[in-house]
Enzyme design. Sequence first.
Site, PDB file in Angstrom:
ATOM      1  N   ILE A  33       1.166  -0.846   0.015  1.00  0.00           N
ATOM      2  CA  ILE A  33      -0.142   0.503   0.036  1.00  0.00           C
ATOM      3  C   ILE A  33       0.646   1.098   0.329  1.00  0.00           C
ATOM      4  CG2 ILE A  33      -1.808   1.141   1.497  1.00  0.00           C
ATOM      5  CD1 ILE A  33      -2.401  -1.004   2.374  1.00  0.00           C
ATOM      6  N   GLY A  44       2.936 -20.845   7.786  1.00  0.00           N
ATOM      7  CA  GLY A  44       3.660 -19.381   7.540  1.00  0.00           C
ATOM      8  C   GLY A  44       3.449 -18.189   7.432  1.00  0.00           C
ATOM      9  N   LYS A  69       6.516   0.199  12.524  1.00  0.00           N
ATOM     10  CA  LYS A  69       5.866   0.771  11.775  1.00  0.00           C
ATOM     11  C   LYS A  69       5.190   1.697  11.832  1.00  0.00           C
ATOM     12  CE  LYS A  69       5.236  -3.422   9.375  1.00  0.00           C
ATOM     13  NZ  LYS A  69       4.223  -4.337   9.352  1.00  0.00           N
TER      14      LYS A  69
END
Lengths: 434, 434
Positions: free
Chosen positions: B141, B192, B210
């Site tokens: 994004i 995973g 972040k």
Amino acid sequence: MAADRKPLRIAIAGLGTVGAGVIDVLQQNAEILAKHCPRPIVVTAVSARDKSKDRGLNLSGVDWVDDAAKLAEHPNVDVVVEVIGGSEGKAKELVEKAIANKKHVVTANKALLAHHGTALALAAERAGVGLAYEAAVAGGIPVIKAMREGLAANRITQVYGILNGTCNYILTQMRETGREFADVLAEAQKLGYAEADPSFDVDGVDAAHKLSILTSVAFGVAVNFAGVRISGIRNVSAMDIAYADELGYRIKLLGIGRQTPHGIEQRVHACMVPAASTIAKVDGVYNAVVTSGNFVGENIAIGRGAGRGPTASAIVADLMDIARGFILPAFSAPAESLEPAAQAPVGLHAGSYYLRLMVVDKPGVVADIAGVMRDENVSLESMIQRGRSPNDPVPLVFTTHETTEAAVGRVVKRLSDIKSVLEPAHVLPIEPLS
Amino acid sequence: MAADRKPLRIAIAGLGTVGAGVIDVLQQNAEILAKHCPRPIVVTAVSARDKSKDRGLNLSGVDWVDDAAKLAEHPNVDVVVEVIGGSEGKAKELVEKAIANKKHVVTANKALLAHHGTALALAAERAGVGLAYEAAVAGGIPVIKAMREGLAANRITQVYGILNGTCNYILTQMRETGREFADVLAEAQKLGYAEADPSFDVDGVDAAHKLSILTSVAFGVAVNFAGVRISGIRNVSAMDIAYADELGYRIKLLGIGRQTPHGIEQRVHACMVPAASTIAKVDGVYNAVVTSGNFVGENIAIGRGAGRGPTASAIVADLMDIARGFILPAFSAPAESLEPAAQAPVGLHAGSYYLRLMVVDKPGVVADIAGVMRDENVSLESMIQRGRSPNDPVPLVFTTHETTEAAVGRVVKRLSDIKSVLEPAHVLPIEPLS
């Protein structure tokens, strides 16, 4: 002052809601802009219809020009901001002249770009100026930037969205209140959410303008407004909205641009989308744009699609890019390379459909209709016949498996020959979006 | 060949999933890139741990360098792509040296930027090179671009989002299956979707990395990872998820950066969000970032937050910007001006809360608890006590009206002194998002 700190001098053509909003942003957020933009952005000239009108704006030191087109040759202007609107007339004259005079153009005018985008982009590139229009599509959502830069590493396969807030507001209200289109439209007009002449919005033209721009940016082809297959929301009834709910769908006016084996498909129409999809939940005056890229997958952007603040936000962002020297080909690929793309024939559109018929409630009707569908190779997915009212008109709803628009067209035509079928079928495509 | 058509020569440090993905994009989308990027992007050097490993990549003509840090001084490299990871060690050494050698840096390394972002941005600006990191936050994004450019005309008041796909996947699975955290984590590890050592993800550290970057870009302040108040999802139980549903909420791990009267607030924690909010419906491995600006209103971006394709898409977009000469201060405002911002004291956080207590089911318990709340001026909004099981442990759930974190802390402490309250209270903030 270093050369690259020179003020960027702008002229604003049109001082309505949006033009005044641009001045608001520049004044109220001056401190933010000073921090984030290497050059001050200064309004040096304006033009609007009525000079005497009090707009509550401080225009001292700003040159007032009566004829907007004159802004194109104003000696103290680097960028012309065109917020007059309309695909022809003064807006077109101004933008063409501004480019010819090597001034950058920032515009919110989707009609102009839908009709003349490729030619204007070519002129701008030859003149070495920018043609920026973030505000023209999805208002405050930076979708043009996202496609042209943020997702630029991808092959875009599809772009679609809710591109008209008026239609989305009306459809949302219809669903929430159960009222009919005409009722809700009248109310929206009273509240200022719909224009006195609502045709551009409710007939899908505005969304089609925007879609043709998105398609060009997404696929690197010439803008082709004439290639958009357009219908609006006038024919959506409260009954269809109720059936959509029952079937697990919502009805939205979408603009859809898609690469297909037959060429590029551009459609604007009301359609059914799964109630669980993200786009189904974008309600009211919000817009949304969904872009699919071959590496990034699906990207969704949601925000306000119109209004003073969001539109002005997009215009000033474009001005900041110009101040930074960030100038890109208007439609992603250089204008020289924008070729008219093959448009997929409408009839070849593949998908599922919703059909609502009004029929006389008597034995054999369903068999007649199902027979027509069988003959045209249209496979039924579901049927709803609620209530009984022998010999009265009742609704009969079908959804189909994947078929083609042409086949559905033949079905609709043949159904109109059946005596118990009382009205032309109400048809809505079903879009299997996630 | 004109000077500005010169190939942009890149080195890739790290050939794991993401590094290999970048090569994939450059090769598979070569035609798209040629159309949209003024300069060819060419890989001239790579470095990875094991040269002999077959990665299925065509690296003919590419210089293999054993010590990644040597890429920083490679004569045929304009940009170093750092996808080694980690806030210290080789990644840091490489990025610092590359900048010192006047090479642009593109990185996906949120830990590095969270810990050393301001210093690196300053070094990059002084060296006149770009430090780009779109891939570090929310994967595919383009949120950094949106905030730094698309929404740059706005004063940003708040940014929040689902920033960790692993946590979002686990919470989604817990809700859909009713299973407990440990169970779902173990399965996610098998599939995973979670690392063997899941701590960085499930304890909120990755989301906090972040968030600290987003906060810096949004508010134009120095990156302050230490200022993030962090908790993860280990303590979210199936019972809390069920109560959230009952109360009309969903539980999400959010990173929230906000301007408050007391300073900037940065929080990463599991919290309740209204079930009808857009963010509540972002499920599975998707990320979402919501930005509020003073003119644009709310903008929401949703997409894949990790993985080979989305991350590589973001890295190549950064490379295209560098090829175009589009280089901006890393954190929106020039690094020189990035000051450490006052952080709002945790205790002053104002909001509503969910508290779940395990109590002995006997008369008077509710009165005791309500008394504590009254004494601390915490106003109750609702209470749920389902089922009866005299003298056994039962859950007792409260939601409060707006109060402060400090007051809730005092309530929790005093409740632990009540004999019938069997465990420390399970507390989740309620975020009234739209």
